[in-house]
Design a protein around this motif. Structure first.
Motif, PDB file in Angstrom:
ATOM      1  N   CYS A 153       0.814  -1.221   0.000  1.00 40.18           N
ATOM      2  CA  CYS A 153       0.000   0.000   0.000  1.00 40.18           C
ATOM      3  C   CYS A 153       0.844   1.266   0.000  1.00 40.18           C
ATOM      4  O   CYS A 153       0.427   2.297  -0.539  1.00 40.18           O
ATOM      5  CB  CYS A 153      -0.951  -0.004   1.186  1.00 40.18           C
ATOM      6  N   ASN A 154       2.029   1.213   0.587  1.00 38.35           N
ATOM      7  CA  ASN A 154       2.898   2.396   0.619  1.00 38.35           C
ATOM      8  C   ASN A 154       3.300   2.852  -0.781  1.00 38.35           C
ATOM      9  O   ASN A 154       3.682   4.010  -0.969  1.00 38.35           O
ATOM     10  CB  ASN A 154       4.159   2.101   1.442  1.00 38.35           C
ATOM     11  N   ARG A 155       3.206   1.955  -1.748  1.00 42.35           N
ATOM     12  CA  ARG A 155       3.605   2.281  -3.121  1.00 42.35           C
ATOM     13  C   ARG A 155       2.414   2.322  -4.075  1.00 42.35           C
ATOM     14  O   ARG A 155       2.590   2.367  -5.292  1.00 42.35           O
ATOM     15  CB  ARG A 155       4.631   1.247  -3.598  1.00 42.35           C
ATOM     16  N   ALA A 156       1.210   2.317  -3.507  1.00 38.60           N
ATOM     17  CA  ALA A 156       0.016   2.214  -4.343  1.00 38.60           C
ATOM     18  C   ALA A 156      -0.445   3.548  -4.899  1.00 38.60           C
ATOM     19  O   ALA A 156      -1.181   3.593  -5.895  1.00 38.60           O
ATOM     20  CB  ALA A 156      -1.120   1.562  -3.551  1.00 38.60           C
ATOM     21  N   HIS A 157      -0.056   4.654  -4.269  1.00 37.21           N
ATOM     22  CA  HIS A 157      -0.520   5.967  -4.708  1.00 37.21           C
ATOM     23  C   HIS A 157       0.569   6.993  -4.400  1.00 37.21           C
ATOM     24  O   HIS A 157       1.199   6.939  -3.339  1.00 37.21           O
ATOM     25  CB  HIS A 157      -1.816   6.337  -3.986  1.00 37.21           C
ATOM     26  N   GLU A 158       0.786   7.938  -5.297  1.00 40.34           N
ATOM     27  CA  GLU A 158       1.885   8.891  -5.153  1.00 40.34           C
ATOM     28  C   GLU A 158       1.728   9.811  -3.940  1.00 40.34           C
ATOM     29  O   GLU A 158       2.701  10.378  -3.450  1.00 40.34           O
ATOM     30  CB  GLU A 158       2.016   9.738  -6.416  1.00 40.34           C
ATOM     31  N   ARG A 159       0.496   9.966  -3.450  1.00 41.88           N
ATOM     32  CA  ARG A 159       0.268  10.845  -2.316  1.00 41.88           C
ATOM     33  C   ARG A 159       0.493  10.143  -0.968  1.00 41.88           C
ATOM     34  O   ARG A 159       0.487  10.804   0.073  1.00 41.88           O
ATOM     35  CB  ARG A 159      -1.168  11.386  -2.364  1.00 41.88           C
ATOM     36  N   VAL A 160       0.684   8.845  -0.962  1.00 41.25           N
ATOM     37  CA  VAL A 160       0.814   8.102   0.290  1.00 41.25           C
ATOM     38  C   VAL A 160       2.220   8.251   0.854  1.00 41.25           C
ATOM     39  O   VAL A 160       3.207   7.976   0.172  1.00 41.25           O
ATOM     40  CB  VAL A 160       0.480   6.610   0.078  1.00 41.25           C
ATOM     41  N   LEU A 161       2.302   8.694   2.108  1.00 41.82           N
ATOM     42  CA  LEU A 161       3.582   8.734   2.810  1.00 41.82           C
ATOM     43  C   LEU A 161       3.809   7.426   3.561  1.00 41.82           C
ATOM     44  O   LEU A 161       4.884   6.846   3.506  1.00 41.82           O
ATOM     45  CB  LEU A 161       3.614   9.914   3.793  1.00 41.82           C
ATOM     46  N   GLU A 162       2.788   6.951   4.260  1.00 41.50           N
ATOM     47  CA  GLU A 162       2.924   5.740   5.063  1.00 41.50           C
ATOM     48  C   GLU A 162       1.537   5.186   5.358  1.00 41.50           C
ATOM     49  O   GLU A 162       0.565   5.945   5.422  1.00 41.50           O
ATOM     50  CB  GLU A 162       3.658   6.060   6.369  1.00 41.50           C
ATOM     51  N   THR A 163       1.449   3.869   5.530  1.00 40.12           N
ATOM     52  CA  THR A 163       0.175   3.241   5.849  1.00 40.12           C
ATOM     53  C   THR A 163       0.324   2.317   7.053  1.00 40.12           C
ATOM     54  O   THR A 163       1.427   1.867   7.385  1.00 40.12           O
ATOM     55  CB  THR A 163      -0.373   2.421   4.666  1.00 40.12           C
ATOM     56  N   ALA A 164      -0.795   2.038   7.682  1.00 37.04           N
ATOM     57  CA  ALA A 164      -0.874   1.021   8.739  1.00 37.04           C
ATOM     58  C   ALA A 164      -2.075   0.143   8.445  1.00 37.04           C
ATOM     59  O   ALA A 164      -3.167   0.648   8.171  1.00 37.04           O
ATOM     60  CB  ALA A 164      -1.005   1.668  10.112  1.00 37.04           C
ATOM     61  N   ALA A 165      -1.871  -1.158   8.467  1.00 36.18           N
ATOM     62  CA  ALA A 165      -2.947  -2.106   8.183  1.00 36.18           C
ATOM     63  C   ALA A 165      -3.379  -2.779   9.475  1.00 36.18           C
ATOM     64  O   ALA A 165      -2.542  -3.254  10.247  1.00 36.18           O
ATOM     65  CB  ALA A 165      -2.486  -3.151   7.171  1.00 36.18           C
ATOM     66  N   ILE A 166      -4.686  -2.813   9.704  1.00 38.68           N
ATOM     67  CA  ILE A 166      -5.231  -3.520  10.855  1.00 38.68           C
ATOM     68  C   ILE A 166      -6.432  -4.333  10.376  1.00 38.68           C
ATOM     69  O   ILE A 166      -6.977  -4.081   9.295  1.00 38.68           O
ATOM     70  CB  ILE A 166      -5.663  -2.561  11.983  1.00 38.68           C
ATOM     71  N   SER A 167      -6.821  -5.305  11.158  1.00 39.37           N
ATOM     72  CA  SER A 167      -8.031  -6.075  10.838  1.00 39.37           C
ATOM     73  C   SER A 167      -8.909  -6.142  12.068  1.00 39.37           C
ATOM     74  O   SER A 167      -8.411  -6.237  13.194  1.00 39.37           O
ATOM     75  CB  SER A 167      -7.677  -7.482  10.351  1.00 39.37           C
ATOM     76  N   MET A 168     -10.222  -6.072  11.830  1.00 38.07           N
ATOM     77  CA  MET A 168     -11.186  -6.113  12.933  1.00 38.07           C
ATOM     78  C   MET A 168     -12.438  -6.831  12.469  1.00 38.07           C
ATOM     79  O   MET A 168     -12.811  -6.735  11.290  1.00 38.07           O
ATOM     80  CB  MET A 168     -11.560  -4.693  13.383  1.00 38.07           C
ATOM     81  N   PRO A 169     -13.104  -7.533  13.353  1.00 38.11           N
ATOM     82  CA  PRO A 169     -14.392  -8.125  12.983  1.00 38.11           C
ATOM     83  C   PRO A 169     -15.454  -7.035  12.875  1.00 38.11           C
ATOM     84  O   PRO A 169     -15.338  -5.987  13.519  1.00 38.11           O
ATOM     85  CB  PRO A 169     -14.692  -9.070  14.155  1.00 38.11           C
ATOM     86  N   PRO A 170     -16.461  -7.223  12.055  1.00 36.89           N
ATOM     87  CA  PRO A 170     -17.541  -6.238  11.970  1.00 36.89           C
ATOM     88  C   PRO A 170     -18.301  -6.155  13.287  1.00 36.89           C
ATOM     89  O   PRO A 170     -18.174  -7.055  14.135  1.00 36.89           O
ATOM     90  CB  PRO A 170     -18.413  -6.764  10.834  1.00 36.89           C
ATOM     91  N   PRO A 171     -19.083  -5.091  13.508  1.00 37.10           N
ATOM     92  CA  PRO A 171     -19.782  -4.909  14.786  1.00 37.10           C
ATOM     93  C   PRO A 171     -20.591  -6.124  15.226  1.00 37.10           C
ATOM     94  O   PRO A 171     -20.679  -6.428  16.404  1.00 37.10           O
ATOM     95  CB  PRO A 171     -20.685  -3.699  14.507  1.00 37.10           C
ATOM     96  N   GLY A 172     -21.194  -6.820  14.285  1.00 35.46           N
ATOM     97  CA  GLY A 172     -22.007  -7.982  14.638  1.00 35.46           C
ATOM     98  C   GLY A 172     -21.242  -9.276  14.689  1.00 35.46           C
ATOM     99  O   GLY A 172     -21.829 -10.345  14.864  1.00 35.46           O
ATOM    100  N   GLY A 173     -19.915  -9.205  14.561  1.00 34.71           N
ATOM    101  CA  GLY A 173     -19.094 -10.410  14.533  1.00 34.71           C
ATOM    102  C   GLY A 173     -18.927 -10.930  13.124  1.00 34.71           C
ATOM    103  O   GLY A 173     -19.561 -10.466  12.177  1.00 34.71           O
ATOM    104  N   GLY A 174     -18.050 -11.915  12.947  1.00 29.82           N
ATOM    105  CA  GLY A 174     -17.805 -12.488  11.637  1.00 29.82           C
ATOM    106  C   GLY A 174     -16.350 -12.411  11.263  1.00 29.82           C
ATOM    107  O   GLY A 174     -15.496 -12.071  12.091  1.00 29.82           O
ATOM    108  N   PRO A 175     -16.020 -12.735   9.991  1.00 25.00           N
ATOM    109  CA  PRO A 175     -14.622 -12.731   9.545  1.00 25.00           C
ATOM    110  C   PRO A 175     -13.990 -11.347   9.683  1.00 25.00           C
ATOM    111  O   PRO A 175     -14.661 -10.323   9.575  1.00 25.00           O
ATOM    112  CB  PRO A 175     -14.725 -13.143   8.067  1.00 25.00           C
ATOM    113  N   GLU A 176     -12.666 -11.328   9.915  1.00 29.97           N
ATOM    114  CA  GLU A 176     -11.955 -10.060  10.052  1.00 29.97           C
ATOM    115  C   GLU A 176     -12.028  -9.254   8.759  1.00 29.97           C
ATOM    116  O   GLU A 176     -11.977  -9.806   7.652  1.00 29.97           O
ATOM    117  CB  GLU A 176     -10.484 -10.320  10.407  1.00 29.97           C
ATOM    118  N   GLN A 177     -12.133  -7.949   8.918  1.00 28.72           N
ATOM    119  CA  GLN A 177     -12.160  -7.043   7.777  1.00 28.72           C
ATOM    120  C   GLN A 177     -10.903  -6.191   7.774  1.00 28.72           C
ATOM    121  O   GLN A 177     -10.432  -5.744   8.818  1.00 28.72           O
ATOM    122  CB  GLN A 177     -13.399  -6.151   7.840  1.00 28.72           C
ATOM    123  N   LEU A 178     -10.359  -5.957   6.609  1.00 25.28           N
ATOM    124  CA  LEU A 178      -9.106  -5.226   6.453  1.00 25.28           C
ATOM    125  C   LEU A 178      -9.367  -3.725   6.381  1.00 25.28           C
ATOM    126  O   LEU A 178     -10.163  -3.256   5.562  1.00 25.28           O
ATOM    127  CB  LEU A 178      -8.380  -5.696   5.189  1.00 25.28           C
TER     128      LEU A 178
END
Length: 556
Positions: free
Chosen positions: A459-484
């Motif tokens: 992702c750091n190289r995906a767009h010229e305006r990006v300086l830095e990214t952080a990726a996290i994953s969390m389940p949706p409010p009602g539960g279920g598979p992790e979302q990026l």
């Protein structure tokens, strides 16, 4: 019996008393001549500090803290404490009072060396006041301007000149007989990052620096006559590591008192004739972005070194290009190990943003999901586990159960329990390695495990305006598979919406990583929460987005 500080201050085969031990410059004096001390002069000043310490009515083995920038005086104090048989407590100069107080309490420090203020990047930052707010013991306060302390001192605290005068009545205050100790006596208490609860207090012994110096010789090719500069602080393991790597190998330490982000530091590298330049990837990113190092002469640099966080291919290429594409030796280790577990080596071809070999003094395996080591010649990715026999690594913690932290529930290997480290490591085709962050930064996306760093590098190289990214994953409010969720810090420029970034990230991940990984949402933030050692605090981001909700794209 040994005193490692005495070893640092002794002449070597080609390192005489007249050789330089330390060279330095303050950032406000970028056009002034360098200041230097020969080994003889430096040893005399360290001895004077050690003699003054003995006047404080301390007991051998007492803990003495250092909370100040890593300049010539800090290095002098560090070695004097150990030379006199006391124990250094390392505290980073960026800490808030609560963090300082916690480390003083855990270590039971009796005295603290600090500075009235810090001048860095043109800014004046209070330091002594933070130490006072931390309810510190007796403080010995150095002036940031090298002349006189600019703040009123608390009752019982001492100005540097007053402290040094304690040794005036001695016949030879510039000489000191080192206190020899059993090799596994404590010399330094360092701390883990402390991003979750109380930081682990990790003792180093007289043996730990031997490993630092040996690995610097093997992996950085550090030689007598080299000049090594590496912006860091004695509050983190890289500070003592650089100190020992230089002085035990007969090299010179080059210290810049100020911000390493601007041209002043680069000019210092040029003027000091630095031969080994250590970096942190985020510093290199700033140099590249601002162009502040353009037209400087770094031709004396034999090679570069980097540690602390994952490197970028583009940034490494730019850094190597500052001097005819000299190699960059990556390293990754841990405070409790006393050095690195994987790094580079001048006897091997180096690849940008990758390691070429396990460290000389360590052996490890990479575990699969069942805790079984992969074959040593098989490309793989998994949790790093260390074969426990190694010189200088921790055998105890001051405030935690060492066995529970590092060995409990670990699999056996050749009859010995493996040592837990917690990093994800990839062994690639050709025997190179790549770090993928902490095991607790892994994600399960669509049933596939991946690391946050792996996604961020794409992702750091995906767009010229990006300086830095952080990726996290969390389940949706009602539960279920992790979302990026991808959180981004942008370079200066016209406004850009999160939806455009989402499309760019999704396309890059689809084409360069895995088409099964779907970007659920994107957020734009001004900056990331970081530890004092500059690591992104993904747990804080997860907590923040868990409270704010992460089901839609946003700008915070």
């Amino acid at each position: 019996m040994l005193n490692i500080a005495e070893c640092c201050l002794s002449p070597k085969k080609n390192k005489t008393n007249d050789s330089y031990a330390v060279v330095w410059r303050d950032e406000e004096n970028d056009d002034s001549p360098l200041i230097s001390l020969s080994l003889l002069e430096f040893r005399a000043k360290v001895s004077w500090v050690a003699n003054a310490l003995d006047k404080l009515q301390l007991q051998r083995g007492d803990a003495i803290a250092i909370d100040m920038p890593m300049d010539c005086y800090a290095v002098m104090i560090y070695l004097a404490i150990i030379l006199a048989g006391y124990v250094v407590v390392s505290i980073a100069d960026s800490f808030v009072p609560r963090e300082i107080e916690m480390r003083l309490r855990i270590s039971k420090a009796k005295v603290i060396f600090t500075q009235d203020k810090i001048v860095r990047g043109g800014k004046v930052i209070a330091l002594y006041s933070r130490v006072i707010d931390a309810h510190a013991p007796t403080a010995i306060v150095l002036p940031s301007n090298g002349k006189s302390v600019s703040v009123k001192l608390r009752s019982g605290d001492l100005a540097w000149n007053t402290f040094m005068s304690f040794a005036d009545d001695l016949r030879r205050p510039d000489q000191y007989i080192a206190v020899k100790q059993p090799v596994y006596s404590y010399t330094n208490i360092l701390f883990s990052s402390g991003t979750t609860g109380e930081p682990k207090a990790i003792p180093w012994t007289h043996a730990t620096p031997l490993r630092c110096a040996g690995e610097a010789w093997a992996h950085l090719d550090i030689r007598q006559g080299d000049v090594i500069s590496w912006p860091t602080n004695l509050g983190w393991m890289v500070g003592p590591l650089v100190l020992y790597s230089a002085l035990l190998n007969g090299a010179t330490i080059a210290l810049y008192k100020g911000s390493p982000l601007g041209r002043g530091f680069g000019k210092f590298v040029q003027d000091a004739g630095v031969t080994i330049l250590g970096t942190v990837p985020s510093i290199v990113k700033t140099w590249k972005k601002t162009g502040c190092m353009d037209s400087l002469d770094w031709s004396r640099v034999r090679h570069f070194a980097t540690t602390g966080e994952a490197s970028s291919l583009d940034d490494d290429l730019w850094l190597s290009g500052r001097n005819r594409y000299k190699p960059i030796f990556e390293s990754c280790g841990g405070t409790e190990l006393g050095s690195a577990f994987v790094g580079g080596c001048p006897l091997q071809p180096q690849a940008f943003a990758a390691f070429s070999t396990p460290s000389m003094s360590i052996s490890f395996v990479i575990l699969n999901d069942s805790g079984i080591p992969y074959p040593d010649d098989q490309p793989c990715i998994g949790e790093l586990a260390i074969i426990p026999t190694m010189l200088g690594a921790s055998t105890t913690l001051l405030n935690a159960d060492h066995n529970a932290v590092y060995f409990k529930n670990m699999p056996l290997y050749n009859g010995m329990p493996l040592r837990r480290h917690g990093d994800l490591l990839e062994r690639m085709v050709g025997g190179y390695y790549k770090a993928h962050g902490r095991a607790d930064d892994t994600m399960n996306l669509g049933g596939i495990k991946t690391s946050a760093i792996e996604i961020e590098q794409v992702c750091n190289r995906a767009h010229e305006r990006v300086l830095e990214t952080a990726a996290i994953s969390m389940p949706p409010p009602g539960g279920g598979p992790e979302q990026l969720i991808i959180i981004s810090v942008l370079k200066d420029g016209p406004p850009i919406n999160a939806e455009s970034l989402k499309q760019a990230f999704a396309s890059a991940i689809h084409s360069k990583l895995n088409p099964l990984f779907k970007v659920s949402s994107v957020a734009i933030v001004p900056d990331f929460p970081r530890t004092a050692s500059n690591k992104i605090m993904r747990r804080s981001l997860r907590s923040q987005f868990g409270k704010a909700g992460s089901s839609s794209n946003s700008k915070l």
